[in-house]
Design an enzyme around this catalytic site. Structure first.
Site, PDB file in Angstrom:
ATOM      1  N   TYR A  84       0.867  -1.168  -0.046  1.00  0.00           N
ATOM      2  CA  TYR A  84       0.185  -0.018   0.134  1.00  0.00           C
ATOM      3  C   TYR A  84       0.823   1.113  -0.008  1.00  0.00           C
ATOM      4  O   TYR A  84       1.599   1.258   0.926  1.00  0.00           O
ATOM      5  CB  TYR A  84      -0.967   0.066   1.198  1.00  0.00           C
ATOM      6  CG  TYR A  84      -1.861  -1.314   1.314  1.00  0.00           C
ATOM      7  CD1 TYR A  84      -2.200  -1.900   0.049  1.00  0.00           C
ATOM      8  CD2 TYR A  84      -2.365  -1.607   2.633  1.00  0.00           C
ATOM      9  CE1 TYR A  84      -2.980  -2.959   0.284  1.00  0.00           C
ATOM     10  CE2 TYR A  84      -3.209  -2.616   2.445  1.00  0.00           C
ATOM     11  CZ  TYR A  84      -3.370  -3.331   1.620  1.00  0.00           C
ATOM     12  OH  TYR A  84      -4.357  -4.574   1.784  1.00  0.00           O
ATOM     13  N   HIS A 140       0.264 -11.985   1.257  1.00  0.00           N
ATOM     14  CA  HIS A 140      -0.493 -11.103   0.502  1.00  0.00           C
ATOM     15  C   HIS A 140      -1.197 -11.774  -0.670  1.00  0.00           C
ATOM     16  O   HIS A 140      -2.402 -12.103  -1.065  1.00  0.00           O
ATOM     17  CB  HIS A 140       0.201  -9.832   0.140  1.00  0.00           C
ATOM     18  CG  HIS A 140      -0.762  -8.624  -0.146  1.00  0.00           C
ATOM     19  ND1 HIS A 140      -0.395  -7.451  -0.149  1.00  0.00           N
ATOM     20  CD2 HIS A 140      -2.119  -8.842  -0.338  1.00  0.00           C
ATOM     21  CE1 HIS A 140      -1.697  -6.538  -0.326  1.00  0.00           C
ATOM     22  NE2 HIS A 140      -2.482  -7.312  -0.415  1.00  0.00           N
ATOM     23  N   SER A 177     -12.836  -5.297   1.544  1.00  0.00           N
ATOM     24  CA  SER A 177     -13.728  -4.702   0.762  1.00  0.00           C
ATOM     25  C   SER A 177     -15.102  -5.004   1.106  1.00  0.00           C
ATOM     26  O   SER A 177     -16.123  -5.459   0.051  1.00  0.00           O
ATOM     27  CB  SER A 177     -13.453  -5.033  -0.732  1.00  0.00           C
ATOM     28  OG  SER A 177     -12.294  -4.330  -1.101  1.00  0.00           O
ATOM     29  N   PRO A 178     -15.550  -5.076   2.334  1.00  0.00           N
ATOM     30  CA  PRO A 178     -16.877  -5.293   2.722  1.00  0.00           C
ATOM     31  C   PRO A 178     -18.148  -4.402   2.224  1.00  0.00           C
ATOM     32  O   PRO A 178     -19.366  -4.771   2.032  1.00  0.00           O
ATOM     33  CB  PRO A 178     -16.790  -5.237   4.390  1.00  0.00           C
ATOM     34  CG  PRO A 178     -15.741  -4.077   4.562  1.00  0.00           C
ATOM     35  CD  PRO A 178     -14.969  -4.529   3.499  1.00  0.00           C
ATOM     36  N   LEU A 179     -17.624  -3.263   1.924  1.00  0.00           N
ATOM     37  CA  LEU A 179     -18.661  -2.377   1.241  1.00  0.00           C
ATOM     38  C   LEU A 179     -18.623  -2.303  -0.100  1.00  0.00           C
ATOM     39  O   LEU A 179     -19.129  -1.395  -0.722  1.00  0.00           O
ATOM     40  CB  LEU A 179     -18.508  -0.930   1.866  1.00  0.00           C
ATOM     41  CG  LEU A 179     -18.682  -0.883   3.400  1.00  0.00           C
ATOM     42  CD1 LEU A 179     -18.389   0.516   3.865  1.00  0.00           C
ATOM     43  CD2 LEU A 179     -20.099  -1.327   3.756  1.00  0.00           C
ATOM     44  N   ARG A 213     -16.212  -1.717  -2.449  1.00  0.00           N
ATOM     45  CA  ARG A 213     -15.415  -0.590  -2.980  1.00  0.00           C
ATOM     46  C   ARG A 213     -16.392   0.408  -3.058  1.00  0.00           C
ATOM     47  O   ARG A 213     -16.075   1.069  -4.132  1.00  0.00           O
ATOM     48  CB  ARG A 213     -14.813  -1.064  -4.322  1.00  0.00           C
ATOM     49  CG  ARG A 213     -13.794  -2.281  -3.984  1.00  0.00           C
ATOM     50  CD  ARG A 213     -12.906  -2.465  -5.237  1.00  0.00           C
ATOM     51  NE  ARG A 213     -12.550  -3.897  -4.996  1.00  0.00           N
ATOM     52  CZ  ARG A 213     -11.284  -4.097  -4.691  1.00  0.00           C
ATOM     53  NH1 ARG A 213     -10.579  -3.458  -4.288  1.00  0.00           N
ATOM     54  NH2 ARG A 213     -10.914  -5.537  -4.463  1.00  0.00           N
ATOM     55  N   PHE A 261     -19.792   0.669  -3.483  1.00  0.00           N
ATOM     56  CA  PHE A 261     -20.933   0.209  -4.162  1.00  0.00           C
ATOM     57  C   PHE A 261     -22.185   0.175  -3.110  1.00  0.00           C
ATOM     58  O   PHE A 261     -23.434   0.612  -3.347  1.00  0.00           O
ATOM     59  CB  PHE A 261     -20.895  -1.151  -4.945  1.00  0.00           C
ATOM     60  CG  PHE A 261     -22.091  -1.614  -5.431  1.00  0.00           C
ATOM     61  CD1 PHE A 261     -22.962  -0.895  -6.513  1.00  0.00           C
ATOM     62  CD2 PHE A 261     -22.786  -2.763  -5.024  1.00  0.00           C
ATOM     63  CE1 PHE A 261     -24.116  -1.324  -7.330  1.00  0.00           C
ATOM     64  CE2 PHE A 261     -24.277  -3.195  -5.557  1.00  0.00           C
ATOM     65  CZ  PHE A 261     -24.620  -2.358  -6.544  1.00  0.00           C
TER      66      PHE A 261
END
Length: 331
Positions: free
Chosen positions: A55, A121, A200-202, A204, A206
């Site tokens: 990152y 990773h 990414s539980p949301l 990204r 959306f």
């Protein structure tokens, strides 16, 4: 703060994914904004912080290390190896010597003597997974890391790795619109006693209902290369949100909170790690801990958004070759 078990640790039931403070969705926020967000997460009771060498090509670890060092004893700190920036390019390298070298680099950036949870990773398919996990086991025996995790791998690969050294966590993408873990990985984690960390539980952004115009993505936004966010596919996907918003209203929560509460209801071993650059959104996300979904509501969500109703693949063909997660037959 509600807690969940992650290997030897008890962590906040919702953690913080730190990636977008330095990486992935266009220009990162100013340093002061990122630092304030991390401090706000601490104040909100977050104890699990998730970063990676990739990152910002190390800058996210530096940020997390600088801000969280005074609070090191009260948090569980996770980072990742095996995919890093080399000469400005993303490189997957799971050779044991590389993993051990990059661990030392991460320790320096994080300003700590030990990383609580160190993930592979990506599985470098040129290297037997047993060799890569063996190197991380060496780091654990040396006291450099406390527990080992993996990311974007299948249940079969998880089992191979777990036979070499206990795996504390599997971190794969999981949300209402990415159901791949339900094929086998989620069940394997429960059987093996491995925490499932949902990135990414949301979806990204959306599932927050606030992303309408995908044409406005900045040049370096990684969603530009994701088929689901292509203009035609996304136009089809957005149509799912009216029904989803109606469910959120019936529950009395926001759309983001509904997505996180749905994940928390999938099992006590599931730990979502939403990321944000906005303190108000952080507070909203943590509010999901107060949302309880009954079986009928979960069934409504499941019927509305799933692998059959979402349009477009999760990754493009090139990225797909780099991961090892299970795929639905239709994908």
């Amino acid at each position: 703060m509600k807690q969940r078990k992650l290997g030897p640790f008890g962590v906040s039931a919702i953690g913080l994914g730190c990636m977008n403070l330095s990486h992935a969705y266009g220009a990162p926020p100013p340093a002061a904004t990122a630092e304030a967000l991390l401090c706000a997460a601490l104040d909100a009771g977050v104890t699990y912080f998730d970063t990676a060498a990739l990152y910002g090509f190390g800058s996210n670890e530096e940020l997390v290390g600088r801000v969280l060092r005074p609070h090191r004893a009260r948090i569980t700190l996770a980072s990742k190896c095996g995919m890093t920036g080399v000469d400005g390019k993303r490189v997957i390298d799971g050779r044991p010597e590389t993993l051990k070298r990059t661990c030392e680099e991460s320790l320096r950036r994080l300003q700590t003597d030990v990383i609580d949870l160190y993930y592979l990773h990506r599985w470098d398919k040129k290297v037997p997974v047993e060799d890569s996990i063996g190197a991380l086991a060496d780091l654990a025996r040396a006291g450099k890391v406390r527990a080992i995790g993996m990311s974007e791998v299948s249940a079969a690969t998880l089992r191979k790795a777990h036979a070499v050294h206990p795996i504390a966590a599997l971190q794969n993408e999981y949300s209402v619109w990415t159901r791949n873990p339900e094929i086998e990985a989620l069940g394997a984690c429960k059987q093996l006693g491995v925490a499932f960390v949902a990135f990414s539980p949301l979806a990204r952004k959306f599932l927050t209902g606030t992303l309408q115009d995908v044409a406005s993505f900045e040049e370096k936004d990684i969603r530009r290369a994701m088929p689901r966010f292509g203009p035609e596919n996304y136009a089809a996907n957005v149509k799912l949100l009216d029904g989803y918003a109606a469910i959120a209203r019936s529950v009395g929560c926001s759309m983001a909170q509904l997505a996180l509460a749905w994940l928390l209801a999938r099992g006590e071993h599931v730990i979502p790690i939403p990321g944000t650059t906005d303190v108000a959104h952080l507070s909203e996300n943590m509010g999901a801990l107060d949302v309880t979904l009954d079986g009928a509501t979960c069934a409504q969500i499941d019927a509305l958004i799933n692998q059959r109703t979402v349009t477009g693949a999760r990754y493009n063909a090139a990225t797909q070759t780099e991961i090892d997660t299970e795929e639905f037959a239709s994908q």
